[in-house]
Design a protein around this motif. Structure first.
Motif, PDB file in Angstrom:
ATOM      1  N   CYS A 169       0.882  -1.298  -0.064  1.00 46.99           N
ATOM      2  CA  CYS A 169       0.069  -0.150   0.026  1.00 46.99           C
ATOM      3  C   CYS A 169       0.877   1.334  -0.295  1.00 46.99           C
TER       4      CYS A 169
ATOM      5  N   CYS B 112      -7.122  -1.643  -6.657  1.00 44.19           N
ATOM      6  CA  CYS B 112      -5.811  -1.106  -6.255  1.00 44.19           C
ATOM      7  C   CYS B 112      -4.778  -1.394  -7.139  1.00 44.19           C
TER       8      CYS B 112
ATOM      9  N   CYS C 241      -8.581   3.465  -3.644  1.00 43.41           N
ATOM     10  CA  CYS C 241      -9.571   2.564  -3.329  1.00 43.41           C
ATOM     11  C   CYS C 241     -10.797   3.265  -2.718  1.00 43.41           C
TER      12      CYS C 241
END
Ligand SMILES: Cc1cc2nc3c(=O)[nH]c(=O)nc-3n(C[C@H](O)[C@H](O)[C@H](O)COP(=O)(O)OP(=O)(O)OC[C@H]3O[C@@H](n4cnc5c(N)ncnc54)[C@H](O)[C@@H]3O)c2cc1C
Ligand code: SF4
Ligand code: SF4
Lengths: 435, 481
Positions: free
Chosen positions: A12, A74, A18
């Motif tokens: 991440c 993502c 997202c």
């Protein structure tokens, strides 16, 4: 950076792509209710910077639907679901379950308990009271959910007008009613064990029946295996891995090595069954997991065989645990397209969670209803308005069904396999030969 | 934050929209650039422009600074607030108030997500042009504050060219309207001044944007080259020929490899040293003619192959890879140092060679993806911060790249803003007087310096700064654009 259970969160980069895919962020506009915010909290939990007793942290993580709508958008490939699994397990070990969650989950651990609860519910449903009482308030919404679980043909007026002449007659739905067209079967038809589940087995036995019949028409031999348990998904999502593992092991025992495939018609159960290898961690569990298919996958594999026309507008709603967790997108659509004349729509937001999310709608009714509202609004705004919304998961059927009832919209909900089944019935595929 | 301020804020927005517990603040401690982190004192999430003004009025009275926040996708740490400041999240102000298809205008609240706006006006055959790669998530308010650009800004201009009027809550809580439906009615271009002000001049509470008709015909071309220099020269040749493509984007080999390994694989040739994406739009016949011309130029300049996509699906696929390129790079290494600089277009081939030299010198992985048409570079260094030895090299390489860009007459940011990340670079390109003038403009809007304090314009803008500039090292930025 970690290599432990939270490793899937490592990629991440905090880009925020997202955010717009997250149903709880969309209704709250609050970063803590977003995937990115929850990842920050899970990492803090992992590093011990925050504790599982932190009320605000727990609130945010509990409010996650677990729908995994954040995964496909993502670009870095963050495994949100795996991270959440780890966080919920850690939270459970630090603070235990809420009394409500404990009692609900307790019911699903024991067959005798869930069977009696659902048998009662089925009895209540048969009185037609739930249908009459359904509405917007909390109690009446619950009634709506129960009413929505009934067989499609009991609820949908048009089903009568769709029926071809002379095929309406014979008794459907009992287990040995499998008089599909024998001549279509190949020499050694692939065998399929039907996963019975808990809620599916009692409240949705009509979907099981439709699953059996449609599979048989498409050349599968469906087996009914005893000693199955609840899949354990509800426990797993709550972080109660021990119960989930116990239930999963029992199912592996009951199902492993008995058929070419295990077929599941509940997306939530299917997602966990496909993950049994990870959960149970034995070679048999992995082999079994690899043989699990959603009913739509098996049918799409064979075409499926087209049935009689159904002249209706149908909106498909993708269950999160089918599209995000199992990554099955096309199969349910292929299955519906095999029904001549049926007009299929994908409404905006058809890939967004409805708020059902296992026992979430019971534990957090306010957020669940807020998430549901936008879906109902999309159905209401659709042109042409669909006759029917179809979705392959019991929780979604009940949640969306109750929502539509509460909004007084004349749109009903069904499992997609029920439609194919009706089309086959109208085509006369189920008439016993020589009759 | 003291409890009386919390109580006062709660009275304005309602208790559930005031966030002050640690877990709540932690989720607001970063924007799209996760190397900078700061816990705000409190977060408020107002539900109306009036509430925004009331909050600011209150803060002005008690002299507490504030920072606006949109979606938090910014790449310069602009939306971070210090523990003594209030973070005002504008995400609930997400209504599209009016669409006027005849005048081609839309009036939106600042929290409307960029891509939602274009979706909403699509039925009228219109779109909102500025399309930052983050458009699926970032807000129009954040775009206004950063004067965001995007691939299609080459032909149509960046955010500032598409904003005609603003309602602004000034740092004392008063409200002003800048511009009009038809642009600035008289005098200085105050809308233009506000756009790109990075939250220093107050909060935009209502934004009137210009919409454009969706072009009749669009062609997207993909050309691949065996050297980066050849691709750079092709860019210059296209512009020199008098063609203004809707977009002109370049990716080098490392970037292509990352994209092709991701779920957004677009079918780019992985053995090419550089690929160019050229998009032409307009009336069908003009587009046809330009497509032929551009194809000739590309081939002449050494393109190995030129592919043309005209169906929306094919075009979307080619673009998908470009727009998700930074995220895709996140898969190569866990950290990414994103640079954002501008050089004169004519300097592109030379700067590309220099960057390659820097890459070799420090033994790093540098991938380049950028808006080649307007010389806006994003050289990105992929690294793993767990390897402590690499960090010093990354820092030096970042500094060298930025210095090289400034040396050829470039600038330290193309579109990501200065925020707090690039504060140290400011004296590289502006002298003390200029910085002083900037500060004076800021003070005209915000005499008490309560709005987004400490960012963009270095506070100690004095003569010594120019003297120390050679010894200062640029800060390391990580994240992606
Ligand atoms: C993957 C990725 C790709 C990107 N690609 C691009 C690109 O192609 N082009 C580009 O230009 N940028 C790009 N960016 C950077 C970023 O998306 C833009 O700067 C965007 O405009 C920020 O919008 P936001 O809503 O996220 O604002 P935030 O990050 O929340 O805030 C940015 C700044 O704006 C201020 N602000 C926010 N709202 C208001 C308001 N209503 N009034 C006044 N000030 C306000 C904040 O105080 C802050 O200083 C990218 C970022 C990411 C993560
Ligand atoms: S999209 Fe992926 S990388 Fe970006 S913030 Fe969300 S989880 Fe993190
Ligand atoms: S799983 Fe669903 S609710 Fe949870 S963060 Fe992801 S998108 Fe949001």
């Amino acid at each position: 950076m970690s290599s432990g259970p939270y490793a899937a969160l490592d990629p991440c980069v905090h880009c925020g792509f997202c955010l717009p895919a997250c149903p709880t962020y969309l209704v709250t506009a609050d970063e803590g209710h977003s995937p990115r915010g929850r990842i920050v909290l899970m990492r803090a939990l992992e590093r011990g910077e925050m504790s599982g007793h932190d009320a605000a942290l727990v609130e945010y993580l509990d409010a996650c639907l677990g729908c995994r709508g954040c995964e496909p958008v993502c670009p870095s490939g963050v495994g949100y679901g795996r991270g959440l699994e780890a966080a919920r397990e850690q939270l459970l070990s630090q603070r235990g379950l809420s009394p409500l969650a404990r009692s609900v989950l307790g019911v699903f651990r024991y067959r005798a308990l869930w069977r009696s609860v659902f048998a009662l519910a089925r009895g209540l449903r048969a009185t037609r009271l739930p249908s009459l009482l359904s509405g917007p308030g909390r109690m009446r919404f619950g009634m709506g959910m129960l009413a929505a679980s009934a067989e499609m043909r009991e609820r949908v007026e048009w089903s009568a007008r769709q029926r071809g002449s002379g095929t309406a007659g014979h008794e459907l739905g009992s287990r040995d009613d499998l008089a599909a067209d024998q001549t279509r079967r190949p020499a050694a038809p692939p065998t399929v064990a039907l996963f019975r589940g808990c809620v599916m087995d009692l409240l949705f036995s009509h979907v099981h029946a439709a699953t059996r019949r449609t599979l048989e028409v498409n050349g599968y031999r469906v087996l009914d295996l005893p000693d199955q348990m609840c899949c354990g998904a509800l426990h797993e999502h709550a972080g109660d891995r021990e119960s989930a593992r116990a239930l999963a092991s029992a199912n592996v025992e009951a199902l492993a090595g008995r058929a070419d495939f295990v077929v599941v018609n509940s997306a939530g159960c299917g997602a966990l069954l496909k993950d049994y290898g990870h959960l149970v961690g034995t070679p048999e569990s992995s082999t079994l997991a690899a043989s699990v298919r959603d009913v739509s996958e098996l049918l799409a594999e064979k075409g499926p065989r087209p049935g009689a026309p159904l002249d209706i507008d149908v909106a498909y709603d993708a269950p999160c645990h089918l599209q995000h967790a199992q990554r099955v997108h096309e199969a349910p659509l292929a299955m519906l397209r095999a029904i001549p004349a049926l007009r299929l729509q994908l409404l905006p937001g058809s890939d967004r969670c409805c708020g059902s999310a296992g026992i979430y709608s019971v534990l957090r009714p306010r957020m669940a209803r807020k998430v549901l509202e936008s879906k109902i609004a999309d159905v209401e705004a659709a042109s042409p308005r669909p006759d029917l919304v179809v979705t392959g998961n019991p929780g979604c059927i009940m949640q969306i069904g109750a929502g539509l009832r509460a909004a007084k919209l004349p749109v009903r909900v069904a499992h997609p396999v029920e439609l194919l089944d009706l089309s086959y019935q109208n085509a006369g595929f189920y008439e016993v030969k020589g009759e | 934050m003291n409890s009386s301020l919390l109580a006062a804020l709660s009275r304005i927005v309602g208790r559930q929209w005031v966030r002050h517990r640690r877990a709540e603040l932690v989720t607001y401690a970063m924007d799209g650039l996760p190397t900078h982190e700061s816990l705000p004192g409190v977060v408020v999430i107002p539900g109306s422009p009036e509430q925004v003004r009331e909050i600011i009025r209150l803060l002005h009275v008690v002299r507490v600074p504030f920072v606006a926040r949109g979606a938090g996708t910014g790449l310069s740490g602009g939306a971070l607030a210090d523990p003594d400041a209030v973070l005002i999240a504008l995400t609930r102000l997400n209504r599209i108030l009016r669409v006027d298809p005849l005048q081609r205008r839309a009036v939106v609240q600042p929290g409307v997500v960029n891509a939602r706006l274009s979706e909403a006006v699509l039925p009228f055959g219109l779109h909102y042009v500025p399309d930052p790669s983050s458009q699926a998530a970032c807000t129009v308010g954040g775009n206004v504050a950063e004067n965001a650009g995007g691939p299609h800004c080459l032909k149509y201009g960046v955010t500032t060219n598409h904003i005609v009027a603003l309602e602004v809550a000034l740092p004392d809580g008063s409200s002003i309207r800048l511009g009009s439906l038809h642009g600035e009615p008289w005098g200085p271009d105050l809308v233009g001044l506000f756009v790109g002000s990075e939250g220093m001049f107050g909060i935009a509470t209502e934004i009137t944007v210009r919409l454009e008709r969706i072009p009749q015909s669009v062609r997207t071309m993909l050309a691949d080259f065996s050297t980066v220099r050849a691709a750079s020269e092709a860019v210059s040749s296209i512009i020199a020929a008098g063609i203004v493509p809707a977009a002109l984007e370049m990716m080098d080999r490392a970037c292509v490899a990352a994209v092709e390994a991701s779920i957004y694989a677009a079918g780019y040739p992985t053995d090419a040293a550089a690929v160019l994406l050229v998009e032409l739009d307009g009336q069908s016949d003009a587009v046809e003619a330009e497509t032929a011309l551009v194809r000739d130029i590309l081939t002449e300049r050494g393109a190995r192959a030129v592919r043309t996509a005209s169906t929306p699906a094919d075009r979307a696929r080619l673009w998908q890879g470009r727009k998700k390129a930074f995220g895709a790079m996140g898969r190569i290494a866990p950290d990414l140092a994103v640079q954002d600089a501008v050089v004169p277009r004519s300097a592109l081939p030379a700067i590309m060679d220099q960057i390659d030299g820097i890459r070799l010198e420090y033994g790093l992985t540098i991938s380049n993806v950028f808006h080649a048409g307007d010389g806006n570079l994003h050289p990105n260094i992929s690294f793993d911060r767990r390897d402590s030895a690499v960090i010093a090299r990354v820092r030096s390489a970042c500094r060298d790249i930025m210095a090289a860009c400034v040396a050829v007459g470039g600038s330290i940011t193309g579109e990501h803003g200065v925020g707090n990340d690039k504060l140290d670079y400011m004296p590289w390109i502006f002298d003390a007087e200029t910085l002083g003038a900037m500060r004076a403009v800021r003070r005209a809007f915000d005499p008490t310096e309560l709005a987004n304090p400490g960012k963009v314009v270095p506070v100690h803008a004095c003569r010594e700064w120019t003297a120390v500039k050679s010894t200062r090292t640029p800060t390391l930025r990580s994240g992606h654009s």
